[in-house]
Design an enzyme around this catalytic site. Structure first.
Site, PDB file in Angstrom:
ATOM      1  N   MET A 144      63.080  54.198   1.678  1.00 54.50           N
ATOM      2  CA  MET A 144      63.893  54.264   2.895  1.00 54.50           C
ATOM      3  C   MET A 144      65.346  54.589   2.537  1.00 54.50           C
ATOM      4  SD  MET A 144      62.276  51.582   5.578  1.00 54.50           S
ATOM      5  CE  MET A 144      63.050  50.111   4.948  1.00 54.50           C
ATOM      6  N   ASN A 180      69.100  54.560   0.493  1.00 57.98           N
ATOM      7  CA  ASN A 180      70.056  53.578  -0.024  1.00 57.98           C
ATOM      8  C   ASN A 180      69.592  53.136  -1.427  1.00 57.98           C
ATOM      9  OD1 ASN A 180      71.320  50.330   0.402  1.00 57.98           O
ATOM     10  ND2 ASN A 180      72.549  52.158   0.389  1.00 57.98           N
ATOM     11  N   HIS A 236      64.776  51.770  -7.396  1.00 57.57           N
ATOM     12  CA  HIS A 236      64.125  53.004  -6.943  1.00 57.57           C
ATOM     13  C   HIS A 236      64.062  54.021  -8.087  1.00 57.57           C
ATOM     14  CE1 HIS A 236      65.774  51.599  -2.922  1.00 57.57           C
ATOM     15  NE2 HIS A 236      64.508  51.815  -2.627  1.00 57.57           N
ATOM     16  N   GLY A 241      57.108  49.535  -5.813  1.00 59.68           N
ATOM     17  CA  GLY A 241      57.650  48.417  -6.589  1.00 59.68           C
ATOM     18  C   GLY A 241      56.853  47.137  -6.365  1.00 59.68           C
ATOM     19  N   LYS A 248      58.160  44.249  -6.454  1.00 64.54           N
ATOM     20  CA  LYS A 248      58.963  43.257  -5.717  1.00 64.54           C
ATOM     21  C   LYS A 248      58.342  43.021  -4.346  1.00 64.54           C
ATOM     22  CE  LYS A 248      62.811  44.099  -3.509  1.00 64.54           C
ATOM     23  NZ  LYS A 248      62.894  43.538  -2.155  1.00 64.54           N
ATOM     24  N   ASP A 249      57.875  44.112  -3.729  1.00 64.67           N
ATOM     25  CA  ASP A 249      57.202  44.009  -2.433  1.00 64.67           C
ATOM     26  C   ASP A 249      55.708  43.786  -2.692  1.00 64.67           C
ATOM     27  OD1 ASP A 249      59.462  44.698  -0.531  1.00 64.67           O
ATOM     28  OD2 ASP A 249      59.550  46.355  -1.937  1.00 64.67           O
ATOM     29  N   GLN A 300      53.349  44.128   0.287  1.00 61.88           N
ATOM     30  CA  GLN A 300      53.292  45.534   0.711  1.00 61.88           C
ATOM     31  C   GLN A 300      52.379  46.334  -0.226  1.00 61.88           C
ATOM     32  OE1 GLN A 300      56.688  48.102   2.108  1.00 61.88           O
ATOM     33  NE2 GLN A 300      56.702  48.770  -0.011  1.00 61.88           N
ATOM     34  N   MET A 331      66.576  43.683  -7.491  1.00 67.65           N
ATOM     35  CA  MET A 331      67.347  44.719  -6.799  1.00 67.65           C
ATOM     36  C   MET A 331      66.714  45.041  -5.456  1.00 67.65           C
ATOM     37  SD  MET A 331      68.813  47.296  -9.584  1.00 67.65           S
ATOM     38  CE  MET A 331      69.653  46.651 -11.023  1.00 67.65           C
ATOM     39  N   SER A 332      67.575  45.205  -4.458  1.00 73.96           N
ATOM     40  CA  SER A 332      67.111  45.494  -3.101  1.00 73.96           C
ATOM     41  C   SER A 332      68.253  46.133  -2.329  1.00 73.96           C
ATOM     42  CB  SER A 332      66.721  44.180  -2.411  1.00 73.96           C
ATOM     43  OG  SER A 332      66.651  44.361  -1.021  1.00 73.96           O
TER      44      SER A 332
HETATM   45  O1  PAF Z   1      59.323  49.756   0.597  1.00 74.11           O
HETATM   46  C1  PAF Z   1      59.859  50.570   1.380  1.00 74.11           C
HETATM   47  O2  PAF Z   1      60.970  51.061   1.148  1.00 74.11           O
HETATM   48  C2  PAF Z   1      59.135  50.941   2.655  1.00 74.11           C
HETATM   49  O3  PAF Z   1      58.436  49.859   3.189  1.00 74.11           O
HETATM   50  C3  PAF Z   1      58.221  52.169   2.500  1.00 74.11           C
HETATM   51  C4  PAF Z   1      57.092  51.908   1.531  1.00 74.11           C
HETATM   52  C5  PAF Z   1      59.038  53.358   2.022  1.00 74.11           C
HETATM   53  C6  PAF Z   1      57.588  52.527   3.855  1.00 74.11           C
HETATM   54  O4  PAF Z   1      58.563  52.823   4.803  1.00 74.11           O
END
Ligand code: PAF
Length: 281
Positions: free
Chosen positions: A29, A31, A36, A148, A150-151, A154, A185-186
Site C-alpha cells: 500500500m 509508504n 518492504h 511479510g 509481520k502480518d 494476513q 517496521m510498519s
Molecule cells: O499488507 C498490505 O500492505 C496490504 O494488506 C496488501 C497485502 C498490499 C493488500 O492491500
C-alpha cells in the site's frame, strides 16, 4: 523501471516477460520502508522479473479507520523501488481496481480465519485484503508472491485463499524487519509521537517475554495472555488482544501444543501496531 496504472498495458508487459522467465510480485500500500524493500530483495532472488504494486485499498479499511489519512508517498516510493531494481511498478487508481460501486464488487472470503483476532477487531478487513490480493494476482499473474510475516494472519488468509481456489501462485513469507530497538517496521509507525515511539518497542519485548515462558514449557496460556495485556496497558497501550494460538490454523491450542505463535495488536496514540513471534519454526 516501468510504471503503469493501466490494466491492458500491464497485461501486455507481463505476457512478454512470462514467455522468457518467471515473475515475482510484491503487493503493497506504499509508504515504503526497509521492511518492504526486504520483500522486494527476496522477490529479486526468486524470479527474473519483479513487479511491485502500490494501491491503498479502500475495501480493507473500516469506517473511521485511517484510509483517508494513510500516507501516500508515491514519488519517494517510486525512487526507492527503482533503487532496488524493481522492473515494474503497478499503481492503479481506485477506478481501475473498483470500476463498480463497492456494494456491487465481487468479494473473496476466507471463512473462519478471517473473523478471528484482527478480523474480529476489524470486521470486513480480511475480506478486503483477500479480494484485492485475488484481483491483483489476476492482473499481474505472478508465479511467486512475497508477503511479510509481520502480518501473520494476513499471510495465512492469503495462503488459504490460494490453496482453496487453486491459484497458480507460490506464496512466500519473508521475515519481519525490525528497528534496532526491536519495533517491527510498519508504515503506521509514522503516526507515533516521539514519546510513543520510545514506548512502542515494549510490544515486542512483552511478546518476547511470553515466548520465553512458552519455550520454558509454560502452558498457562490464559495467565500469560492476561499478564502480557496488563503489561501493555501499564505502558500506555490499549491492547486489542494478546493471543497464544496454534500456528497452523490460529485456533486455541491444546495444553501440550508445540506449534505455537504469540500475536498481539495494540493501539498506541493514533497507531494500531501488530506483531507476532512464531515458535513453530
Ligand atoms: O499488507 C498490505 O500492505 C496490504 O494488506 C496488501 C497485502 C498490499 C493488500 O492491500
Amino acid at each position: 523501471m516501468i510504471t503503469l496504472s493501466d490494466l491492458s498495458a500491464l497485461r501486455t508487459q507481463i505476457e512478454s516477460w512470462r514467455r522468457g522467465g518467471n515473475v515475482a510480485f510484491v503487493p503493497t500500500m506504499g509508504n515504503l520502508h526497509e521492511g518492504h524493500l526486504a520483500l522486494v530483495r527476496a522477490a529479486r532472488k526468486l524470479a527474473d522479473r519483479v513487479v511491485v504494486s502500490i494501491f491503498v485499498n479502500p475495501l480493507q479499511f473500516g469506517a473511521g479507520e485511517d484510509f483517508d489519512n494513510y500516507p501516500r508517498t508515491m514519488e519517494r516510493d517510486s525512487s526507492m523501488l527503482e533503487g532496488e531494481g524493481t522492473d515494474l511498478l503497478f499503481a492503479p487508481s481506485v477506478a481501475v481496481m473498483y470500476p463498480k460501486p463497492q456494494e456491487q464488487q465481487t468479494r473473496v472470503e476466507v471463512p473462519g480465519l478471517s473473523s478471528l483476532l484482527c478480523g474480529a477487531c476489524r470486521p470486513g478487513h480480511f475480506v478486503g485484503v483477500s479480494t484485492v490480493v485475488c484481483k491483483l494476482f489476476n492482473m499481474v499473474q505472478p508465479d511467486i508472491a512475497v508477503f511479510g510475516k509481520k502480518d501473520f494472519q494476513q499471510l495465512m488468509v492469503i495462503r488459504r485463499m490460494v490453496d482453496d481456489l487453486a491459484m497458480p501462485v507460490r506464496v512466500v513469507g519473508a521475515e519481519t524487519v525490525r528497528e534496532a530497538d526491536g519495533l517491527a517496521m510498519s508504515s503506521r509507525n509514522g503516526y507515533l509521537s516521539p514519546d510513543e515511539r520510545r514506548t512502542a518497542p515494549i510490544l515486542y519485548r512483552v511478546l518476547s517475554g511470553v515466548a520465553t515462558r512458552l519455550r520454558e514449557g509454560s502452558d498457562d496460556y490464559e495467565g500469560l495472555q492476561v499478564q502480557a495485556a496488563r503489561e501493555l496497558e501499564e505502558s500506555g497501550f490499549t491492547p486489542d488482544y494478546v493471543a497464544i494460538r496454534r500456528a497452523s490454523d490460529l485456533q486455541e491450542p491444546e495444553a501440550d501444543e508445540k506449534d505455537l505463535v504469540v500475536l498481539a495488536a495494540a493501539n498506541l496514540g493514533k497507531a494500531r501496531l501488530i506483531d507476532n513471534i512464531d515458535l513453530s519454526r
